[in-house]
Design a protein around this motif. Sequence first.
Motif, mmCIF file in Angstrom:
data_model
loop_
_atom_site.group_PDB
_atom_site.id
_atom_site.type_symbol
_atom_site.label_atom_id
_atom_site.label_comp_id
_atom_site.label_asym_id
_atom_site.label_seq_id
_atom_site.Cartn_x
_atom_site.Cartn_y
_atom_site.Cartn_z
ATOM 1 N N GLN A 118 -24.621 16.078 -59.794
ATOM 2 C CA GLN A 118 -24.463 14.680 -59.831
ATOM 3 C C GLN A 118 -23.283 13.964 -59.854
ATOM 4 O O GLN A 118 -22.272 14.360 -60.591
ATOM 5 C CB GLN A 118 -25.030 14.275 -61.473
ATOM 6 C CG GLN A 118 -25.198 12.761 -61.453
ATOM 7 C CD GLN A 118 -25.708 12.498 -62.932
ATOM 8 O OE1 GLN A 118 -26.541 13.176 -63.500
ATOM 9 N NE2 GLN A 118 -25.434 11.519 -63.563
ATOM 10 N N ASN B 52 -28.219 10.224 -60.899
ATOM 11 C CA ASN B 52 -28.985 11.206 -60.848
ATOM 12 C C ASN B 52 -28.306 12.114 -59.795
ATOM 13 O O ASN B 52 -27.425 12.062 -59.381
ATOM 14 C CB ASN B 52 -30.502 10.851 -60.282
ATOM 15 C CG ASN B 52 -31.309 10.191 -61.428
ATOM 16 O OD1 ASN B 52 -31.599 10.718 -62.424
ATOM 17 N ND2 ASN B 52 -31.421 8.803 -61.164
ATOM 18 N N ASN B 53 -29.588 13.304 -59.196
ATOM 19 C CA ASN B 53 -28.930 14.211 -58.273
ATOM 20 C C ASN B 53 -29.826 14.306 -57.072
ATOM 21 O O ASN B 53 -31.087 13.606 -57.280
ATOM 22 C CB ASN B 53 -28.554 15.534 -58.857
ATOM 23 C CG ASN B 53 -29.878 16.046 -59.613
ATOM 24 O OD1 ASN B 53 -31.121 15.891 -59.295
ATOM 25 N ND2 ASN B 53 -29.822 16.792 -60.820
ATOM 26 N N TRP C 201 -33.450 15.395 -58.111
ATOM 27 C CA TRP C 201 -34.213 14.227 -58.708
ATOM 28 C C TRP C 201 -34.794 13.201 -57.928
ATOM 29 O O TRP C 201 -35.884 12.884 -57.841
ATOM 30 C CB TRP C 201 -33.339 13.496 -59.503
ATOM 31 C CG TRP C 201 -34.006 12.202 -60.519
ATOM 32 C CD1 TRP C 201 -34.992 12.616 -61.715
ATOM 33 C CD2 TRP C 201 -34.062 11.016 -60.129
ATOM 34 N NE1 TRP C 201 -35.305 11.160 -61.798
ATOM 35 C CE2 TRP C 201 -35.008 10.399 -61.013
ATOM 36 C CE3 TRP C 201 -33.590 10.352 -58.956
ATOM 37 C CZ2 TRP C 201 -35.256 9.051 -60.884
ATOM 38 C CZ3 TRP C 201 -33.844 8.946 -58.885
ATOM 39 C CH2 TRP C 201 -34.651 8.295 -59.817
ATOM 40 N N SER D 106 -34.281 11.260 -66.213
ATOM 41 C CA SER D 106 -32.887 11.714 -65.611
ATOM 42 C C SER D 106 -33.035 13.490 -65.732
ATOM 43 O O SER D 106 -33.381 14.045 -66.460
ATOM 44 C CB SER D 106 -31.935 11.299 -66.672
ATOM 45 O OG SER D 106 -30.670 11.936 -66.527
ATOM 46 N N ALA E 186 -30.570 15.073 -66.753
ATOM 47 C CA ALA E 186 -29.908 15.439 -67.869
ATOM 48 C C ALA E 186 -30.964 15.735 -68.971
ATOM 49 O O ALA E 186 -30.710 16.546 -69.995
ATOM 50 C CB ALA E 186 -28.906 14.367 -68.376
ATOM 51 N N ASN E 187 -32.278 15.465 -68.781
ATOM 52 C CA ASN E 187 -33.113 15.440 -69.691
ATOM 53 C C ASN E 187 -34.219 16.372 -69.536
ATOM 54 O O ASN E 187 -35.422 16.816 -70.095
ATOM 55 C CB ASN E 187 -33.984 14.223 -70.284
ATOM 56 C CG ASN E 187 -33.066 13.168 -71.003
ATOM 57 O OD1 ASN E 187 -31.911 13.327 -71.484
ATOM 58 N ND2 ASN E 187 -33.323 11.883 -70.400
#
Length: 150
Positions: A30, A36-37, A40, A76, A78-79
Motif C-alpha cells: 500500500q 488500498n493496494n 484490493w 480495507s 488492513a482488516n
Amino acid sequence: MDILYKQFEIARNGLLRELNNADEGEVDVQPEGFNNNIHWHAGHVLTVAEQFLFGFPDNSSHLPQDYKELFGNGSSPANWPANVPSVQELTEQLQQQLERMKQIPREKFDEKLAQPFLGAETFGELAAVAVIHETNHAGRINSMKKAVNK
C-alpha cells in the motif's frame, strides 16, 4: 447496445493487462497516499461489477458471500483475514465475469431501475457506470505500480 459490450471488453482487458503486468511483490504493497493496494482493487472491481450487473450478493452466486466484506465500499486490506483469494484467483474470476457480462440480454439494458443510482436510471446506464468505475480503478492500479516502483 453493442457499444456497452465493447466497453465491457475494452475496460476489462485494460484492467487485466494492468493486473497481469503487476509483479507479485507489488500487489500487496500500500503505497503512501493510497487507501488500498492493487490486490484490493482487483477484488473491488470484481465485486462492484457483480453488484451492479448481477445483483450480488442476493441474486448472484458466482462469488463467495464474503467478497462484499473483503472488497466492498469501505473495506480495507488492513482488516483482511488470512485466507483472502489471490490476485491470480481474482484475475480468473474477472475473466469469467467478462464472459457473463457479454451474455447479458440486450433488452435488459433498457430496463428502468427501481430507483436512480449514481445518476443512472436504466440498467444500461448503470452498466456504463460500472465501466467508468472499472477504468477509474485500472488507472489507480497503474499509479500504484509507479508509486511502488519509485
